[in-house]
Write an enzyme that holds these catalytic residues in place. Structure first.
Site, mmCIF file in Angstrom:
data_model
loop_
_atom_site.group_PDB
_atom_site.id
_atom_site.type_symbol
_atom_site.label_atom_id
_atom_site.label_comp_id
_atom_site.label_asym_id
_atom_site.label_seq_id
_atom_site.Cartn_x
_atom_site.Cartn_y
_atom_site.Cartn_z
ATOM 1 N N HIS A 59 -3.912 1.138 8.353
ATOM 2 C CA HIS A 59 -2.652 1.870 7.719
ATOM 3 C C HIS A 59 -2.268 2.677 6.928
ATOM 4 C CE1 HIS A 59 2.072 1.269 7.821
ATOM 5 N NE2 HIS A 59 1.735 1.998 6.629
ATOM 6 N N GLU A 60 -2.709 2.494 5.341
ATOM 7 C CA GLU A 60 -3.149 4.074 4.885
ATOM 8 C C GLU A 60 -3.797 4.672 5.053
ATOM 9 O OE1 GLU A 60 -0.438 2.870 3.204
ATOM 10 O OE2 GLU A 60 0.034 0.880 3.140
ATOM 11 N N GLN B 252 3.495 10.438 1.138
ATOM 12 C CA GLN B 252 4.211 9.360 1.181
ATOM 13 C C GLN B 252 5.046 9.359 -0.161
ATOM 14 O OE1 GLN B 252 2.703 4.945 2.618
ATOM 15 N NE2 GLN B 252 4.826 5.266 3.113
ATOM 16 N N HIS C 197 -2.295 6.816 7.163
ATOM 17 C CA HIS C 197 -1.137 7.940 6.934
ATOM 18 C C HIS C 197 -1.802 9.372 6.669
ATOM 19 C CE1 HIS C 197 3.173 6.405 6.200
ATOM 20 N NE2 HIS C 197 1.850 4.659 5.791
ATOM 21 N N CYS D 234 6.639 -0.059 7.414
ATOM 22 C CA CYS D 234 6.417 0.955 6.230
ATOM 23 C C CYS D 234 6.891 1.990 5.503
ATOM 24 C CB CYS D 234 5.444 2.135 7.323
ATOM 25 S SG CYS D 234 5.333 3.614 6.008
ATOM 26 N N LEU D 235 6.785 1.998 4.226
ATOM 27 C CA LEU D 235 7.502 2.078 2.984
ATOM 28 C C LEU D 235 8.040 3.420 3.649
ATOM 29 C CD1 LEU D 235 6.140 1.459 -0.318
ATOM 30 C CD2 LEU D 235 7.405 -0.428 0.347
ATOM 31 N N GLY E 174 0.804 -1.353 -0.189
ATOM 32 C CA GLY E 174 -0.527 0.615 -0.163
ATOM 33 C C GLY E 174 1.267 1.220 0.213
HETATM 34 NI NI NI Z 1 3.286 3.410 5.451
#
Ligand code: NI
Length: 160
Positions: free
Chosen positions: A133-134, A51, A137, A91-92, A46
């Protein structure tokens, strides 16, 4: 399409709240296409627009093993949750970090598609975690704020 740079921890944009999308135009479609390519290249499940440095309520996701469950969520909202799960999350934007979070087991979401149509989604397990999670963000919240102490018997690790 092009990949965009993924914002990493330490950049204060990750703590900011994203604004709703109002125009479902070519610029949004370009953002979505770029986010899709960026997510797959980074092997994440995701990615939220913040991000890639864009403070708009836009998410792309694919929690499948074989790129068969690609989703675009514009202005997503959680409408219902059931149960709970404790699993490992990454997380990226926080490369190399992971932790155990407490999330609902089942999550229902309503969101607009790239043309502005409202759609309903349901996720269990990883997909439920990814929705949470997204959407976090988009409100400037990272998984580290949801972390709970480590417990035994956890195996799955993904980057969202
Ligand atoms: Ni993330």
């Amino acid at each position: 399409m092009a990949t965009r740079n993924i914002v990493k921890i330490g950049d204060s944009i990750l703590n900011k709240k994203s604004r709703p999308v109002e125009k479902f135009d070519a610029r949004l479609h370009q953002l979505l296409d770029d986010m899709r390519e960026t997510m797959y290249q980074a092997e994440g499940v995701g990615l939220a627009a913040v991000q890639v440095g864009v403070l708009r309520r836009v998410v792309v996701m694919d929690c499948s093993q074989d790129k068969t469950d690609y989703l675009e969520l514009i202005n997503p909202e959680i409408t219902e949750t059931e149960g709970e799960q404790r699993e490992q999350e990454g997380c990226l934007s926080l490369p190399g970090e992971s932790g155990i979070t407490l999330r609902p087991a089942v999550v229902r979401v309503k969101a607009q598609d790239r043309d502005g149509n409202w759609c309903l989604y349901k996720g269990e397990g990883l997909k439920a975690r990814c929705f949470c999670h997204e959407i976090d963000h988009l409100d400037g919240i990272l998984f580290t704020e949801r972390e709970i102490p480590y417990t035994e018997g956890l195996e799955n690790s993904v980057s969202e």
